[in-house]
Design a protein around this motif. Sequence first.
Motif, mmCIF file in Angstrom:
data_model
loop_
_atom_site.group_PDB
_atom_site.id
_atom_site.type_symbol
_atom_site.label_atom_id
_atom_site.label_comp_id
_atom_site.label_asym_id
_atom_site.label_seq_id
_atom_site.Cartn_x
_atom_site.Cartn_y
_atom_site.Cartn_z
ATOM 1 N N SER A 69 3.544 3.986 -1.158
ATOM 2 C CA SER A 69 2.587 4.416 -2.172
ATOM 3 C C SER A 69 1.506 3.363 -2.374
ATOM 4 O O SER A 69 1.723 2.177 -2.171
ATOM 5 N N LEU A 70 0.355 3.839 -2.752
ATOM 6 C CA LEU A 70 -0.819 3.025 -3.098
ATOM 7 C C LEU A 70 -1.200 1.978 -2.048
ATOM 8 O O LEU A 70 -1.595 0.859 -2.397
ATOM 9 N N LEU A 71 -1.107 2.314 -0.777
ATOM 10 C CA LEU A 71 -1.563 1.406 0.278
ATOM 11 C C LEU A 71 -3.071 1.207 0.218
ATOM 12 O O LEU A 71 -3.591 0.204 0.685
ATOM 13 N N CYS A 72 -3.767 2.150 -0.363
ATOM 14 C CA CYS A 72 -5.225 2.059 -0.466
ATOM 15 C C CYS A 72 -5.646 1.069 -1.557
ATOM 16 O O CYS A 72 -6.833 0.795 -1.715
ATOM 17 N N ASN A 73 -4.688 0.515 -2.287
ATOM 18 C CA ASN A 73 -4.945 -0.455 -3.363
ATOM 19 C C ASN A 73 -5.834 0.089 -4.472
ATOM 20 O O ASN A 73 -6.459 -0.662 -5.189
ATOM 21 N N ASN A 74 -5.894 1.383 -4.584
ATOM 22 C CA ASN A 74 -6.667 2.011 -5.639
ATOM 23 C C ASN A 74 -5.696 2.415 -6.742
ATOM 24 O O ASN A 74 -4.994 3.414 -6.632
ATOM 25 N N GLN A 75 -5.653 1.618 -7.802
ATOM 26 C CA GLN A 75 -4.706 1.863 -8.890
ATOM 27 C C GLN A 75 -4.980 3.190 -9.612
ATOM 28 O O GLN A 75 -4.111 3.721 -10.282
ATOM 29 N N LYS A 76 -6.187 3.699 -9.429
ATOM 30 C CA LYS A 76 -6.534 4.979 -10.052
ATOM 31 C C LYS A 76 -6.322 6.149 -9.085
ATOM 32 O O LYS A 76 -6.720 7.263 -9.374
ATOM 33 N N CYS A 85 -2.408 11.161 0.118
ATOM 34 C CA CYS A 85 -3.697 10.473 0.011
ATOM 35 C C CYS A 85 -4.473 10.634 1.328
ATOM 36 O O CYS A 85 -3.904 10.517 2.406
ATOM 37 N N ASN A 86 -5.771 10.851 1.235
ATOM 38 C CA ASN A 86 -6.559 11.060 2.441
ATOM 39 C C ASN A 86 -7.077 9.769 3.073
ATOM 40 O O ASN A 86 -7.646 9.814 4.160
ATOM 41 N N ILE A 87 -6.884 8.618 2.428
ATOM 42 C CA ILE A 87 -7.357 7.367 3.036
ATOM 43 C C ILE A 87 -6.246 6.365 3.339
ATOM 44 O O ILE A 87 -6.485 5.365 4.000
ATOM 45 N N CYS A 88 -5.041 6.627 2.896
ATOM 46 C CA CYS A 88 -3.940 5.684 3.143
ATOM 47 C C CYS A 88 -3.638 5.521 4.637
ATOM 48 O O CYS A 88 -3.140 4.486 5.049
ATOM 49 N N ASN A 89 -3.939 6.525 5.443
ATOM 50 C CA ASN A 89 -3.747 6.400 6.890
ATOM 51 C C ASN A 89 -4.495 5.199 7.445
ATOM 52 O O ASN A 89 -4.056 4.562 8.400
ATOM 53 N N ASN A 90 -5.614 4.869 6.827
ATOM 54 C CA ASN A 90 -6.445 3.748 7.287
ATOM 55 C C ASN A 90 -5.798 2.390 7.017
ATOM 56 O O ASN A 90 -6.155 1.401 7.640
ATOM 57 N N PHE A 91 -4.858 2.322 6.081
ATOM 58 C CA PHE A 91 -4.281 1.047 5.664
ATOM 59 C C PHE A 91 -2.833 0.845 6.088
ATOM 60 O O PHE A 91 -2.305 -0.251 5.993
ATOM 61 N N CYS A 92 -2.183 1.873 6.548
ATOM 62 C CA CYS A 92 -0.756 1.809 6.831
ATOM 63 C C CYS A 92 -0.479 1.218 8.216
ATOM 64 O O CYS A 92 -1.033 1.684 9.212
ATOM 65 N N ASP A 93 0.394 0.190 8.260
ATOM 66 C CA ASP A 93 0.740 -0.425 9.539
ATOM 67 C C ASP A 93 1.709 0.438 10.343
ATOM 68 O O ASP A 93 1.905 0.228 11.530
ATOM 69 N N SER A 94 2.307 1.435 9.710
ATOM 70 C CA SER A 94 3.230 2.351 10.395
ATOM 71 C C SER A 94 2.539 3.632 10.860
ATOM 72 O O SER A 94 3.185 4.511 11.415
ATOM 73 N N PHE A 95 1.238 3.721 10.609
ATOM 74 C CA PHE A 95 0.510 4.958 10.927
ATOM 75 C C PHE A 95 0.533 5.236 12.427
ATOM 76 O O PHE A 95 0.212 4.396 13.251
#
Length: 157
Positions: A69-76, A85-95
Amino acid sequence: MSKHMTLSERKDIEISLKEGKSFKEIGRNLGKDCTTISKEVRYHLVERKNGAWGQSYNACTLRFGCKKSLLCNNQKCEAKKCNFCNICNNFCDSFNEEKCRKLDKPPYVCNGCDSLKKCTLRKKFYVAKDAQDEYEYVRSESRTGIAITEDGLNHLD
């Protein structure tokens, strides 16, 4: 019969793809070879990363059982979990992107796909207007001269 496709013919291709027609059927209707239709579709694909109805884009192979959860670092972030989430794919090392196998074979697009409304993967579409715009741009570019000065041309000689 014109050598180049018109916008009207491209619209017919787009409509026919939505109806699930084969390249052979489309070619027969337009008086063109089926390989011409195939090349037209493959050369003018438009990729989109949009989700399904009520779901955001998520192409990760692990999206169904993911607890991150919250890999995008957006607390909101309203998604709270990364699989929504539509942008967490960009931040996940397991993607690891899952690609639809239907796009590897004719018709190479999602236009007439039965699963379109529930698919969260990357999509490819044939859009007549975009194909016509791209064709006109390439045609225009091919008819412009090279951008070089007289001195530059003499230097090359």
